[in-house]
Design a protein around this motif. Structure first.
Motif: not given
Ligand code: SAM
Length: 381
Positions: A51-53, A365-367, A27-36, A10-17
Protein backbone atom coordinates in the motif's frame (compact mmCIF):
# COMPACT_ATOMS: atom_id res chain seq x y z
CA UNK A 1 6.62 6.28 9.76
CA UNK A 2 6.54 9.32 12.01
CA UNK A 3 3.22 10.04 13.70
CA UNK A 4 2.88 12.72 16.31
CA UNK A 5 -0.17 11.01 17.85
CA UNK A 6 1.68 7.72 18.30
CA UNK A 7 4.86 9.35 19.58
CA UNK A 8 2.99 11.36 22.20
CA UNK A 9 1.09 8.26 23.38
CA UNK A 10 -2.28 9.66 22.28
CA UNK A 11 -3.03 6.86 19.81
CA UNK A 12 -1.75 3.30 19.68
CA UNK A 13 -3.92 2.03 16.81
CA UNK A 14 -0.96 1.51 14.46
CA UNK A 15 0.64 -1.17 16.59
CA UNK A 16 3.64 -1.85 14.31
CA UNK A 17 4.29 1.71 13.12
CA UNK A 18 7.89 1.60 14.39
CA UNK A 19 8.74 -1.27 12.03
CA UNK A 20 9.93 -0.03 8.62
CA UNK A 21 7.22 -0.64 6.02
CA UNK A 22 9.11 -3.24 3.87
CA UNK A 23 9.68 -5.31 7.04
CA UNK A 24 6.01 -5.03 8.04
CA UNK A 25 5.06 -6.44 4.67
CA UNK A 26 7.62 -9.25 4.90
CA UNK A 27 6.41 -10.20 8.41
CA UNK A 28 2.75 -10.29 7.38
CA UNK A 29 3.57 -12.39 4.35
CA UNK A 30 5.65 -14.78 6.47
CA UNK A 31 2.88 -15.10 9.08
CA UNK A 32 0.12 -15.95 6.63
CA UNK A 33 2.44 -18.25 4.64
CA UNK A 34 3.34 -20.11 7.86
CA UNK A 35 -0.37 -20.54 8.71
CA UNK A 36 -1.18 -21.97 5.27
CA UNK A 37 2.00 -24.04 4.80
CA UNK A 38 0.75 -27.19 6.61
CA UNK A 39 -2.46 -27.11 4.52
CA UNK A 40 -0.86 -26.21 1.21
CA UNK A 41 2.78 -27.27 1.03
CA UNK A 42 4.47 -25.74 -2.00
CA UNK A 43 1.87 -22.99 -2.39
CA UNK A 44 3.16 -20.29 -4.75
CA UNK A 45 3.08 -16.79 -3.27
CA UNK A 46 2.88 -13.97 -5.80
CA UNK A 47 4.74 -10.76 -4.79
CA UNK A 48 2.87 -8.95 -2.00
CA UNK A 49 0.82 -5.93 -3.01
CA UNK A 50 2.08 -2.99 -0.98
CA UNK A 51 0.00 0.00 0.00
CA UNK A 52 1.00 3.61 0.09
CA UNK A 53 2.39 3.92 3.64
CA UNK A 54 0.38 7.08 4.33
CA UNK A 55 -2.90 8.59 3.06
CA UNK A 56 -4.34 5.20 2.11
CA UNK A 57 -7.46 4.98 4.30
CA UNK A 58 -10.40 6.09 2.21
CA UNK A 59 -12.89 5.39 4.98
CA UNK A 60 -12.73 7.26 8.32
CA UNK A 61 -14.66 6.02 11.34
CA UNK A 62 -14.21 8.87 13.80
CA UNK A 63 -15.54 8.90 17.36
CA UNK A 64 -16.87 12.32 18.35
CA UNK A 65 -16.31 13.35 21.97
CA UNK A 66 -15.46 16.46 23.97
CA UNK A 67 -18.03 19.26 24.09
CA UNK A 68 -20.28 21.08 21.64
CA UNK A 69 -17.86 24.01 21.54
CA UNK A 70 -14.66 21.95 21.60
CA UNK A 71 -15.41 18.59 19.96
CA UNK A 72 -12.76 15.97 19.34
CA UNK A 73 -12.83 13.83 16.20
CA UNK A 74 -10.81 10.65 16.52
CA UNK A 75 -10.80 7.91 19.16
CA UNK A 76 -11.61 7.41 22.83
CA UNK A 77 -8.79 6.83 25.32
CA UNK A 78 -8.87 4.23 28.10
CA UNK A 79 -10.90 6.60 30.30
CA UNK A 80 -13.51 7.12 27.58
CA UNK A 81 -12.30 10.65 26.83
CA UNK A 82 -11.83 11.85 23.26
CA UNK A 83 -8.46 12.10 21.49
CA UNK A 84 -8.56 14.29 18.40
CA UNK A 85 -6.88 12.61 15.41
CA UNK A 86 -7.90 14.93 12.59
CA UNK A 87 -4.31 15.10 11.30
CA UNK A 88 -3.78 11.33 11.32
CA UNK A 89 -1.36 10.59 8.45
CA UNK A 90 -3.37 7.56 7.31
CA UNK A 91 -6.04 9.81 5.76
CA UNK A 92 -5.72 11.29 2.26
CA UNK A 93 -5.98 15.04 1.75
CA UNK A 94 -9.66 14.85 0.73
CA UNK A 95 -10.60 13.43 4.14
CA UNK A 96 -8.12 15.52 6.15
CA UNK A 97 -9.56 18.69 4.62
CA UNK A 98 -13.08 17.66 5.65
CA UNK A 99 -12.40 17.02 9.35
CA UNK A 100 -12.08 20.68 10.53
CA UNK A 101 -15.38 21.56 8.82
CA UNK A 102 -17.06 18.54 10.37
CA UNK A 103 -15.80 19.68 13.79
CA UNK A 104 -17.13 23.21 13.22
CA UNK A 105 -20.44 21.67 12.13
CA UNK A 106 -20.78 20.01 15.55
CA UNK A 107 -20.67 23.47 17.16
CA UNK A 108 -22.88 25.14 14.56
CA UNK A 109 -25.63 22.51 14.73
CA UNK A 110 -25.27 22.18 18.53
CA UNK A 111 -24.67 18.43 18.37
CA UNK A 112 -23.75 17.30 21.87
CA UNK A 113 -20.99 14.67 21.62
CA UNK A 114 -21.97 11.44 23.32
CA UNK A 115 -20.06 10.84 26.54
CA UNK A 116 -19.43 7.14 27.10
CA UNK A 117 -18.58 7.51 30.83
CA UNK A 118 -21.68 9.66 31.50
CA UNK A 119 -24.03 8.00 28.97
CA UNK A 120 -25.15 11.44 27.86
CA UNK A 121 -25.17 13.32 24.57
CA UNK A 122 -26.30 12.66 21.01
CA UNK A 123 -23.48 12.47 18.46
CA UNK A 124 -21.45 9.27 18.64
CA UNK A 125 -19.50 8.96 15.38
CA UNK A 126 -18.90 10.68 12.11
CA UNK A 127 -18.18 8.26 9.26
CA UNK A 128 -16.63 9.69 6.11
CA UNK A 129 -15.81 7.95 2.82
CA UNK A 130 -13.75 9.46 0.02
CA UNK A 131 -14.41 8.33 -3.56
CA UNK A 132 -11.55 8.14 -6.08
CA UNK A 133 -13.03 11.18 -7.88
CA UNK A 134 -12.91 13.30 -4.69
CA UNK A 135 -16.61 13.03 -3.78
CA UNK A 136 -17.47 12.51 -0.12
CA UNK A 137 -20.08 10.64 1.89
CA UNK A 138 -20.65 11.85 5.46
CA UNK A 139 -22.76 9.98 8.00
CA UNK A 140 -23.54 11.13 11.51
CA UNK A 141 -24.28 8.34 13.99
CA UNK A 142 -26.65 9.70 16.65
CA UNK A 143 -28.21 8.28 19.79
CA UNK A 144 -31.67 9.47 18.70
CA UNK A 145 -33.28 11.69 16.08
CA UNK A 146 -33.29 14.67 18.50
CA UNK A 147 -30.62 16.54 16.47
CA UNK A 148 -31.86 15.54 13.01
CA UNK A 149 -33.68 18.82 12.31
CA UNK A 150 -30.61 20.88 13.24
CA UNK A 151 -28.40 18.77 10.98
CA UNK A 152 -30.84 19.34 8.12
CA UNK A 153 -30.95 23.07 8.85
CA UNK A 154 -27.16 23.53 8.80
CA UNK A 155 -26.36 21.04 6.04
CA UNK A 156 -26.33 23.75 3.32
CA UNK A 157 -23.52 25.49 5.24
CA UNK A 158 -21.50 22.27 5.31
CA UNK A 159 -22.11 21.69 1.61
CA UNK A 160 -20.74 25.15 0.91
CA UNK A 161 -17.57 24.33 2.84
CA UNK A 162 -17.31 20.87 1.27
CA UNK A 163 -18.46 21.21 -2.36
CA UNK A 164 -17.65 17.53 -2.98
CA UNK A 165 -20.05 16.38 -0.26
CA UNK A 166 -22.36 14.22 -2.34
CA UNK A 167 -24.15 11.96 0.14
CA UNK A 168 -25.03 12.91 3.72
CA UNK A 169 -27.05 10.79 6.12
CA UNK A 170 -27.94 10.22 9.73
CA UNK A 171 -27.79 6.82 11.37
CA UNK A 172 -29.40 6.09 14.74
CA UNK A 173 -27.61 3.81 17.20
CA UNK A 174 -29.53 4.09 20.46
CA UNK A 175 -27.70 1.50 22.51
CA UNK A 176 -24.90 2.14 24.97
CA UNK A 177 -22.67 -0.42 23.32
CA UNK A 178 -19.44 -0.37 21.33
CA UNK A 179 -21.37 -0.76 18.06
CA UNK A 180 -20.43 1.57 15.23
CA UNK A 181 -23.87 2.09 13.73
CA UNK A 182 -27.52 1.07 13.97
CA UNK A 183 -30.16 -0.13 11.50
CA UNK A 184 -32.02 3.15 10.84
CA UNK A 185 -30.57 5.47 8.22
CA UNK A 186 -32.02 8.75 6.93
CA UNK A 187 -30.43 10.11 3.77
CA UNK A 188 -30.42 13.92 3.69
CA UNK A 189 -29.14 14.59 0.17
CA UNK A 190 -30.72 14.05 -3.24
CA UNK A 191 -28.01 11.55 -4.09
CA UNK A 192 -28.07 8.31 -2.11
CA UNK A 193 -24.92 6.70 -3.50
CA UNK A 194 -21.25 7.55 -3.70
CA UNK A 195 -19.64 6.33 -6.92
CA UNK A 196 -16.45 4.41 -6.21
CA UNK A 197 -14.83 3.85 -9.60
CA UNK A 198 -12.47 0.90 -9.35
CA UNK A 199 -10.62 -0.35 -12.46
CA UNK A 200 -13.20 1.49 -14.57
CA UNK A 201 -16.16 -0.18 -12.80
CA UNK A 202 -18.54 2.25 -11.07
CA UNK A 203 -19.49 0.68 -7.73
CA UNK A 204 -22.38 2.55 -6.12
CA UNK A 205 -21.92 2.75 -2.39
CA UNK A 206 -24.97 3.36 -0.21
CA UNK A 207 -24.49 4.54 3.39
CA UNK A 208 -24.88 1.14 5.05
CA UNK A 209 -22.91 -0.94 2.56
CA UNK A 210 -19.46 -2.36 3.14
CA UNK A 211 -16.56 -1.05 1.09
CA UNK A 212 -12.89 -2.00 1.37
CA UNK A 213 -10.84 0.43 3.48
CA UNK A 214 -8.03 0.97 1.01
CA UNK A 215 -9.41 1.63 -2.47
CA UNK A 216 -6.07 1.34 -4.33
CA UNK A 217 -5.24 -2.03 -2.80
CA UNK A 218 -8.85 -3.19 -3.34
CA UNK A 219 -8.39 -2.37 -7.04
CA UNK A 220 -5.33 -4.67 -7.13
CA UNK A 221 -7.29 -7.39 -5.35
CA UNK A 222 -10.13 -7.25 -7.91
CA UNK A 223 -7.58 -7.31 -10.77
CA UNK A 224 -5.92 -10.40 -9.29
CA UNK A 225 -9.26 -12.15 -8.90
CA UNK A 226 -10.10 -11.28 -12.53
CA UNK A 227 -6.80 -12.82 -13.65
CA UNK A 228 -7.51 -16.04 -11.74
CA UNK A 229 -11.07 -16.14 -13.12
CA UNK A 230 -9.78 -15.58 -16.69
CA UNK A 231 -7.27 -18.41 -16.23
CA UNK A 232 -10.03 -20.76 -15.04
CA UNK A 233 -12.45 -19.51 -17.75
CA UNK A 234 -15.42 -20.94 -15.80
CA UNK A 235 -18.78 -21.53 -17.46
CA UNK A 236 -20.43 -19.95 -14.38
CA UNK A 237 -19.37 -17.87 -11.38
CA UNK A 238 -20.68 -17.08 -7.89
CA UNK A 239 -19.54 -14.22 -5.68
CA UNK A 240 -20.55 -15.09 -2.09
CA UNK A 241 -20.50 -12.17 0.42
CA UNK A 242 -20.51 -9.90 -2.64
CA UNK A 243 -21.11 -6.50 -1.01
CA UNK A 244 -21.68 -3.98 -3.82
CA UNK A 245 -20.52 -6.60 -6.32
CA UNK A 246 -16.80 -5.93 -6.81
CA UNK A 247 -15.73 -9.49 -7.61
CA UNK A 248 -18.88 -10.44 -9.55
CA UNK A 249 -18.72 -7.38 -11.78
CA UNK A 250 -14.99 -7.86 -12.44
CA UNK A 251 -15.52 -11.56 -13.22
CA UNK A 252 -18.43 -11.16 -15.63
CA UNK A 253 -17.98 -12.21 -19.25
CA UNK A 254 -20.34 -12.63 -22.22
CA UNK A 255 -22.27 -15.88 -21.92
CA UNK A 256 -21.21 -16.49 -18.30
CA UNK A 257 -23.96 -16.64 -15.64
CA UNK A 258 -22.72 -14.77 -12.55
CA UNK A 259 -24.58 -14.64 -9.21
CA UNK A 260 -23.64 -12.42 -6.26
CA UNK A 261 -25.09 -13.21 -2.81
CA UNK A 262 -25.13 -10.77 0.08
CA UNK A 263 -27.28 -10.15 3.20
CA UNK A 264 -27.40 -6.36 2.83
CA UNK A 265 -30.35 -5.39 0.59
CA UNK A 266 -28.76 -1.95 0.16
CA UNK A 267 -25.53 -3.44 -1.17
CA UNK A 268 -27.49 -5.71 -3.51
CA UNK A 269 -29.45 -2.71 -4.82
CA UNK A 270 -26.13 -0.97 -5.53
CA UNK A 271 -24.70 -3.99 -7.33
CA UNK A 272 -27.84 -4.28 -9.47
CA UNK A 273 -27.58 -0.61 -10.36
CA UNK A 274 -24.03 -1.05 -11.68
CA UNK A 275 -25.15 -4.05 -13.71
CA UNK A 276 -28.15 -2.16 -15.11
CA UNK A 277 -26.07 0.91 -16.00
CA UNK A 278 -23.53 -1.23 -17.78
CA UNK A 279 -26.24 -3.19 -19.56
CA UNK A 280 -27.78 0.08 -20.71
CA UNK A 281 -24.33 1.06 -22.00
CA UNK A 282 -24.26 -2.09 -24.13
CA UNK A 283 -21.96 -4.27 -21.98
CA UNK A 284 -23.00 -7.79 -22.99
CA UNK A 285 -20.96 -9.28 -20.10
CA UNK A 286 -23.74 -8.09 -17.78
CA UNK A 287 -26.56 -9.98 -19.49
CA UNK A 288 -26.46 -12.97 -17.14
CA UNK A 289 -25.33 -11.19 -13.97
CA UNK A 290 -27.73 -11.30 -11.01
CA UNK A 291 -27.61 -10.41 -7.33
CA UNK A 292 -29.55 -12.04 -4.51
CA UNK A 293 -30.23 -10.80 -0.97
CA UNK A 294 -29.71 -13.86 1.21
CA UNK A 295 -27.46 -15.55 3.70
CA UNK A 296 -24.55 -16.96 1.70
CA UNK A 297 -24.56 -20.32 3.50
CA UNK A 298 -28.33 -20.87 3.36
CA UNK A 299 -28.41 -19.83 -0.31
CA UNK A 300 -25.44 -21.95 -1.42
CA UNK A 301 -26.60 -25.18 0.22
CA UNK A 302 -30.06 -24.81 -1.42
CA UNK A 303 -28.63 -24.80 -4.96
CA UNK A 304 -28.85 -28.00 -6.97
CA UNK A 305 -25.53 -27.34 -8.72
CA UNK A 306 -22.57 -25.18 -7.76
CA UNK A 307 -21.02 -22.69 -10.17
CA UNK A 308 -17.78 -23.78 -11.80
CA UNK A 309 -15.88 -21.01 -10.01
CA UNK A 310 -16.82 -19.47 -6.65
CA UNK A 311 -15.36 -16.33 -5.05
CA UNK A 312 -15.81 -16.04 -1.27
CA UNK A 313 -14.97 -12.88 0.68
CA UNK A 314 -16.51 -13.28 4.14
CA UNK A 315 -16.19 -10.99 7.18
CA UNK A 316 -13.43 -11.70 9.74
CA UNK A 317 -15.33 -14.66 11.20
CA UNK A 318 -14.69 -16.58 7.96
CA UNK A 319 -16.92 -19.09 6.17
CA UNK A 320 -17.41 -21.55 9.03
CA UNK A 321 -17.59 -25.31 8.87
CA UNK A 322 -20.91 -25.73 7.04
CA UNK A 323 -20.05 -23.61 4.00
CA UNK A 324 -16.40 -24.76 3.90
CA UNK A 325 -17.42 -28.43 3.88
CA UNK A 326 -20.17 -27.71 1.36
CA UNK A 327 -17.64 -26.03 -0.97
CA UNK A 328 -15.34 -29.01 -0.50
CA UNK A 329 -18.03 -31.42 -1.63
CA UNK A 330 -19.51 -29.16 -4.32
CA UNK A 331 -18.95 -29.35 -8.06
CA UNK A 332 -16.93 -26.09 -8.12
CA UNK A 333 -13.56 -26.64 -9.75
CA UNK A 334 -12.09 -23.27 -8.67
CA UNK A 335 -12.57 -21.40 -5.39
CA UNK A 336 -11.05 -17.96 -4.83
CA UNK A 337 -10.99 -17.13 -1.13
CA UNK A 338 -10.23 -13.51 -0.21
CA UNK A 339 -9.83 -13.10 3.55
CA UNK A 340 -9.05 -10.32 6.00
CA UNK A 341 -8.32 -12.86 8.74
CA UNK A 342 -5.57 -15.45 8.07
CA UNK A 343 -6.60 -17.50 11.13
CA UNK A 344 -10.14 -18.17 9.87
CA UNK A 345 -8.79 -18.62 6.34
CA UNK A 346 -6.47 -21.41 7.54
CA UNK A 347 -9.24 -22.95 9.67
CA UNK A 348 -11.67 -22.97 6.72
CA UNK A 349 -9.09 -24.37 4.29
CA UNK A 350 -8.59 -27.32 6.64
CA UNK A 351 -12.27 -28.16 6.00
CA UNK A 352 -11.62 -28.25 2.22
CA UNK A 353 -9.22 -31.15 1.72
CA UNK A 354 -10.47 -31.78 -1.83
CA UNK A 355 -9.34 -28.34 -2.96
CA UNK A 356 -5.64 -27.56 -3.44
CA UNK A 357 -4.35 -24.04 -2.94
CA UNK A 358 -2.41 -23.17 -6.09
CA UNK A 359 -1.45 -19.50 -5.77
CA UNK A 360 -1.83 -16.87 -3.11
CA UNK A 361 -1.09 -13.19 -2.62
CA UNK A 362 -1.00 -10.76 0.27
CA UNK A 363 -2.79 -7.45 -0.24
CA UNK A 364 -1.74 -4.97 2.41
CA UNK A 365 -4.93 -3.01 3.01
CA UNK A 366 -3.97 -2.05 6.56
CA UNK A 367 -0.33 -0.85 6.86
CA UNK A 368 1.13 -0.32 10.38
CA UNK A 369 -1.22 -2.93 11.88
CA UNK A 370 -0.84 -6.70 11.95
CA UNK A 371 -3.95 -7.06 9.74
CA UNK A 372 -3.73 -7.97 6.08
CA UNK A 373 -5.90 -9.32 3.28
CA UNK A 374 -4.81 -12.59 1.68
CA UNK A 375 -6.35 -14.12 -1.43
CA UNK A 376 -5.88 -17.76 -2.41
CA UNK A 377 -6.97 -19.63 -5.52
CA UNK A 378 -7.87 -23.26 -4.84
CA UNK A 379 -8.49 -25.97 -7.40
CA UNK A 380 -10.19 -29.31 -7.17
CA UNK A 381 -7.71 -32.17 -6.96
C1 SAM B 1 -15.52 -8.46 3.72
S1 SAM B 1 -17.04 -7.84 3.10
C2 SAM B 1 -16.80 -8.16 1.40
C3 SAM B 1 -17.67 -7.39 0.45
C4 SAM B 1 -17.30 -7.46 -1.03
N1 SAM B 1 -16.91 -8.77 -1.46
C5 SAM B 1 -16.29 -6.42 -1.41
O1 SAM B 1 -15.32 -6.74 -2.10
O2 SAM B 1 -16.45 -5.25 -1.03
C6 SAM B 1 -18.18 -9.04 3.62
C7 SAM B 1 -19.60 -8.84 3.14
O3 SAM B 1 -20.37 -9.95 3.60
C8 SAM B 1 -21.67 -9.52 3.93
N2 SAM B 1 -22.20 -10.56 4.81
C9 SAM B 1 -22.04 -10.73 6.14
N3 SAM B 1 -22.64 -11.86 6.55
C10 SAM B 1 -23.18 -12.44 5.45
C11 SAM B 1 -23.91 -13.65 5.23
N4 SAM B 1 -24.18 -14.48 6.24
N5 SAM B 1 -24.30 -13.93 3.98
C12 SAM B 1 -24.02 -13.10 2.94
N6 SAM B 1 -23.34 -11.94 3.10
C13 SAM B 1 -22.92 -11.62 4.34
C14 SAM B 1 -21.43 -8.15 4.55
O4 SAM B 1 -22.61 -7.37 4.49
C15 SAM B 1 -20.30 -7.60 3.66
O5 SAM B 1 -20.82 -6.89 2.56
Amino acid sequence: MFCEYYDSGRCGSCTIIETPYPQQLAHKQARVAALLEPLAPGLTWLPSVASRPTEFRTKAKMVVAGTIDAPTIGILDAQGEGQDLRECPLYPAGLAAAFPHLATFVTLARLEPYSVPHRRGELKHVLVTLAPNGDLMVRWVLRSTEALARIRKHLPWLMEQLPRLTVASVNVQAEHKAILEGDTETVLTDRETLTMTVNGVDLHLRPQSFFQTNTDVAASLYRQASTWIDEAAPASLWDLYCGVGGFALHGAAPGRPVTGVETSAQAVASARRTRDDRLAGGDSAMEQVSFVTDDAVAWAVRQADAAQAIVVNPPRRGLGEELSRWLDGSGASTVIYSSCNPDTLARDMAWMPSLTAREARLFDMFPHTTHGEAAVVLQRR
